[in-house]
Structures are given as structure tokens and as C-alpha cells.
Design an enzyme around this catalytic site. Structure first.
Site, PDB file in Angstrom:
ATOM      1  N   CYS A 111     -18.362 -27.380  21.615  1.00  0.00           N
ATOM      2  CA  CYS A 111     -19.140 -27.207  20.389  1.00  0.00           C
ATOM      3  C   CYS A 111     -18.433 -27.974  19.277  1.00  0.00           C
ATOM      4  O   CYS A 111     -17.257 -27.716  18.968  1.00  0.00           O
ATOM      5  CB  CYS A 111     -19.267 -25.725  20.025  1.00  0.00           C
ATOM      6  SG  CYS A 111     -19.951 -25.488  18.368  1.00  0.00           S
ATOM      7  N   CYS A 123     -17.119 -25.754  16.424  1.00  0.00           N
ATOM      8  CA  CYS A 123     -15.957 -24.967  16.864  1.00  0.00           C
ATOM      9  C   CYS A 123     -14.708 -25.852  16.855  1.00  0.00           C
ATOM     10  O   CYS A 123     -13.632 -25.407  16.453  1.00  0.00           O
ATOM     11  CB  CYS A 123     -16.171 -24.390  18.253  1.00  0.00           C
ATOM     12  SG  CYS A 123     -17.159 -22.886  18.290  1.00  0.00           S
ATOM     13  N   ASP A 151     -20.345 -32.833   4.711  1.00  0.00           N
ATOM     14  CA  ASP A 151     -21.199 -33.391   5.757  1.00  0.00           C
ATOM     15  C   ASP A 151     -20.854 -34.869   5.959  1.00  0.00           C
ATOM     16  O   ASP A 151     -20.650 -35.612   4.994  1.00  0.00           O
ATOM     17  CB  ASP A 151     -22.681 -33.240   5.370  1.00  0.00           C
ATOM     18  CG  ASP A 151     -23.602 -33.457   6.557  1.00  0.00           C
ATOM     19  OD1 ASP A 151     -24.210 -32.480   7.016  1.00  0.00           O
ATOM     20  OD2 ASP A 151     -23.717 -34.625   7.018  1.00  0.00           O
ATOM     21  N   HIS A 197     -18.267 -18.558  16.879  1.00  0.00           N
ATOM     22  CA  HIS A 197     -19.410 -19.342  17.351  1.00  0.00           C
ATOM     23  C   HIS A 197     -20.679 -18.498  17.398  1.00  0.00           C
ATOM     24  O   HIS A 197     -20.766 -17.526  18.154  1.00  0.00           O
ATOM     25  CB  HIS A 197     -19.152 -19.929  18.745  1.00  0.00           C
ATOM     26  CG  HIS A 197     -20.314 -20.751  19.236  1.00  0.00           C
ATOM     27  ND1 HIS A 197     -20.490 -22.067  18.874  1.00  0.00           N
ATOM     28  CD2 HIS A 197     -21.380 -20.422  20.008  1.00  0.00           C
ATOM     29  CE1 HIS A 197     -21.608 -22.518  19.419  1.00  0.00           C
ATOM     30  NE2 HIS A 197     -22.172 -21.542  20.108  1.00  0.00           N
ATOM     31  N   ASN A 240     -31.094 -24.759   9.041  1.00  0.00           N
ATOM     32  CA  ASN A 240     -32.073 -25.215  10.026  1.00  0.00           C
ATOM     33  C   ASN A 240     -31.855 -24.435  11.314  1.00  0.00           C
ATOM     34  O   ASN A 240     -30.721 -24.311  11.782  1.00  0.00           O
ATOM     35  CB  ASN A 240     -31.884 -26.708  10.309  1.00  0.00           C
ATOM     36  CG  ASN A 240     -32.178 -27.568   9.089  1.00  0.00           C
ATOM     37  OD1 ASN A 240     -33.079 -27.265   8.315  1.00  0.00           O
ATOM     38  ND2 ASN A 240     -31.415 -28.636   8.904  1.00  0.00           N
ATOM     39  N   GLY A 295     -35.413 -28.323  12.828  1.00  0.00           N
ATOM     40  CA  GLY A 295     -34.624 -29.511  12.512  1.00  0.00           C
ATOM     41  C   GLY A 295     -33.132 -29.344  12.776  1.00  0.00           C
ATOM     42  O   GLY A 295     -32.325 -30.137  12.294  1.00  0.00           O
ATOM     43  N   HIS A 327     -24.246 -24.748  16.159  1.00  0.00           N
ATOM     44  CA  HIS A 327     -23.265 -23.783  15.638  1.00  0.00           C
ATOM     45  C   HIS A 327     -23.757 -23.517  14.228  1.00  0.00           C
ATOM     46  O   HIS A 327     -23.856 -24.454  13.418  1.00  0.00           O
ATOM     47  CB  HIS A 327     -21.853 -24.382  15.664  1.00  0.00           C
ATOM     48  CG  HIS A 327     -20.765 -23.481  15.142  1.00  0.00           C
ATOM     49  ND1 HIS A 327     -19.620 -23.191  15.863  1.00  0.00           N
ATOM     50  CD2 HIS A 327     -20.629 -22.830  13.960  1.00  0.00           C
ATOM     51  CE1 HIS A 327     -18.844 -22.387  15.158  1.00  0.00           C
ATOM     52  NE2 HIS A 327     -19.433 -22.159  13.979  1.00  0.00           N
ATOM     53  N   HIS A 335     -24.810 -23.120  10.605  1.00  0.00           N
ATOM     54  CA  HIS A 335     -24.235 -23.727   9.397  1.00  0.00           C
ATOM     55  C   HIS A 335     -25.228 -23.664   8.260  1.00  0.00           C
ATOM     56  O   HIS A 335     -26.435 -23.810   8.452  1.00  0.00           O
ATOM     57  CB  HIS A 335     -23.784 -25.168   9.645  1.00  0.00           C
ATOM     58  CG  HIS A 335     -24.824 -26.047  10.277  1.00  0.00           C
ATOM     59  ND1 HIS A 335     -25.102 -26.007  11.628  1.00  0.00           N
ATOM     60  CD2 HIS A 335     -25.663 -26.972   9.759  1.00  0.00           C
ATOM     61  CE1 HIS A 335     -26.052 -26.875  11.901  1.00  0.00           C
ATOM     62  NE2 HIS A 335     -26.427 -27.468  10.785  1.00  0.00           N
ATOM     63  N   HIS A 337     -26.272 -25.494   4.840  1.00  0.00           N
ATOM     64  CA  HIS A 337     -26.145 -26.712   4.037  1.00  0.00           C
ATOM     65  C   HIS A 337     -26.129 -26.335   2.559  1.00  0.00           C
ATOM     66  O   HIS A 337     -26.938 -25.503   2.116  1.00  0.00           O
ATOM     67  CB  HIS A 337     -27.353 -27.635   4.259  1.00  0.00           C
ATOM     68  CG  HIS A 337     -27.481 -28.198   5.635  1.00  0.00           C
ATOM     69  ND1 HIS A 337     -27.051 -29.476   5.955  1.00  0.00           N
ATOM     70  CD2 HIS A 337     -27.998 -27.686   6.775  1.00  0.00           C
ATOM     71  CE1 HIS A 337     -27.316 -29.724   7.241  1.00  0.00           C
ATOM     72  NE2 HIS A 337     -27.898 -28.648   7.760  1.00  0.00           N
TER      73      HIS A 337
HETATM   74  P1  5GP Z   1     -28.524 -29.690  11.275  1.00  0.00           P
HETATM   75  O1  5GP Z   1     -29.571 -30.759  11.444  1.00  0.00           O
HETATM   76  O2  5GP Z   1     -28.039 -29.179  12.602  1.00  0.00           O
HETATM   77  O3  5GP Z   1     -28.957 -28.588  10.326  1.00  0.00           O
HETATM   78  O4  5GP Z   1     -27.316 -30.383  10.525  1.00  0.00           O
HETATM   79  C1  5GP Z   1     -26.202 -30.888  11.169  1.00  0.00           C
HETATM   80  C2  5GP Z   1     -25.390 -31.619  10.121  1.00  0.00           C
HETATM   81  O5  5GP Z   1     -24.108 -31.855  10.649  1.00  0.00           O
HETATM   82  C3  5GP Z   1     -25.993 -32.969   9.717  1.00  0.00           C
HETATM   83  O6  5GP Z   1     -26.245 -33.005   8.322  1.00  0.00           O
HETATM   84  C4  5GP Z   1     -24.916 -33.972  10.143  1.00  0.00           C
HETATM   85  O7  5GP Z   1     -24.783 -35.055   9.244  1.00  0.00           O
HETATM   86  C5  5GP Z   1     -23.666 -33.112  10.197  1.00  0.00           C
HETATM   87  N1  5GP Z   1     -22.668 -33.565  11.156  1.00  0.00           N
HETATM   88  C6  5GP Z   1     -22.914 -33.952  12.443  1.00  0.00           C
HETATM   89  N2  5GP Z   1     -21.745 -34.284  13.051  1.00  0.00           N
HETATM   90  C7  5GP Z   1     -20.768 -34.091  12.124  1.00  0.00           C
HETATM   91  C8  5GP Z   1     -19.346 -34.269  12.171  1.00  0.00           C
HETATM   92  O8  5GP Z   1     -18.750 -34.660  13.181  1.00  0.00           O
HETATM   93  N3  5GP Z   1     -18.655 -33.994  11.035  1.00  0.00           N
HETATM   94  C9  5GP Z   1     -19.279 -33.544   9.899  1.00  0.00           C
HETATM   95  N4  5GP Z   1     -18.500 -33.313   8.826  1.00  0.00           N
HETATM   96  N5  5GP Z   1     -20.619 -33.374   9.824  1.00  0.00           N
HETATM   97  C10 5GP Z   1     -21.340 -33.637  10.929  1.00  0.00           C
HETATM   98 ZN    ZN Z   2     -19.359 -23.408  17.877  1.00  0.00          ZN
END
Ligand code: 5GP
Ligand code: ZN
Length: 123
Positions: free
Chosen positions: A4, A7, A30, A46, A96, A102, A107, A109, A111
Site C-alpha cells: 500500500c 502505508c 500531494d 490502513h 474520494n 474517483g 488507503h 485520505h 484532500h
Molecule cells: P485519490 O484519487 O485516490 O483521491 O487521490 C490520490 C492522490 O494521491 C492524488 O491526488 C495523487 O496525486 C496522490 N499521489 C499518488 N501517488 C502519490 C505519491 O507517491 N506521493 C504523494 N505525495 N502523493 C501521491
Molecule cells: Zn495503507
């Protein structure tokens, strides 16, 4: 949780720009910001999606949401009021969930997306 991404970020096995950490939560920038300020708040535990949460997670979820204004303040995008009481500044808080929501990283999160407009925002 093996394999993950978040994680691994929480365990510092993958580097990130950390802006806040306590025993339960980590907040970091991000990697592909949609706005001048784009932070992610994760539980260290997690949980794949919001749909994996129930009432027992309410304190953790509340803690995640309550962290947002503090992070926004530190990032310079808190809501503020001018002398006439007009609001300025601001940010979005967004979770999301699942493919149709989306979600790309499974994991949980939150925003925190803001700063002076224009910015492209979120999908
Ligand atoms: P989701 O679409 O799952 O709500 O958002 C995932 C977010 O994680 C995206 O905005 C993407 O830019 C961010 N993200 C993906 N991989 C990484 C990473 O390795 N490091 C960081 N800091 N952000 C990441
Ligand atoms: Zn995780």
C-alpha cells in the site's frame, strides 16, 4: 498493509513532504497538486476506503477533518473575514471513495485543496 503506497509513506519507506504528524495521522503534500495548496491527510492505520469505516472510526475521522483548518492556516489558505465581514481565502476538503468516486489510492485520505484561484481543482 503490504504494497500500500500510503502505508509505505506513513512508515517513511517512501519519502513525502510531511507537514503534520501525530500518533494517528500523517499529512503530506500531494505529488501532483491540483491547486497552490494540496495536502493529503491519512490515518496511519490502513483503511482502504471510507466505506471500510463505521461508527467506531468516528473519532479518527473527526480528527482528520478537524486537522484541515489547522493545515489550511499554516499553508496560508484559511478562511478569513475582512472588515465588512466578507469571507476570503479558503479550501476544499474531499474524500474520494471507490472507482465511481474517483479514488485511485486505496488507503483512506482526505484532500485539503486550496489557495488563490484560479486552479483546476479535483476530478
Ligand atoms: P485519490 O484519487 O485516490 O483521491 O487521490 C490520490 C492522490 O494521491 C492524488 O491526488 C495523487 O496525486 C496522490 N499521489 C499518488 N501517488 C502519490 C505519491 O507517491 N506521493 C504523494 N505525495 N502523493 C501521491
Ligand atoms: Zn495503507
Amino acid at each position: 498493509m503490504e504494497n500500500c503506497l500510503f502505508c509505505k509513506i506513513a512508515a517513511k519507506q517512501i519519502p513525502s513532504s510531511i507537514v503534520y504528524e501525530d500518533e494517528d495521522l500523517l499529512a503530506f503534500k500531494d505529488i501532483n497538486p491540483a491547486a497552490p495548496v494540496h495536502l493529503l491527510v491519512i490515518p496511519k492505520q490502513h483503511l482502504a476506503t471510507l466505506s471500510d469505516c463505521n461508527a467506531s472510526h468516528a473519532p479518527l475521522l473527526g480528527k482528520m477533518l478537524a486537522l484541515a483548518p489547522r493545515l489550511a492556516e499554516e499553508a496560508g489558505c484559511a478562511v478569513s473575514y475582512d472588515a465588512d465581514g466578507e469571507p476570503g481565502g479558503g479550501y476544499k476538503t474531499l474524500i474520494n471513495s471507490g472507482p465511481d468516486g474517483g479514488q485511485e489510492v486505496y488507503h483512506l485520505h482526505l484532500h485539503v485543496v486550496g489557495g488563490p484561484r484560479p486552479w483546476r481543482g479535483m476530478r
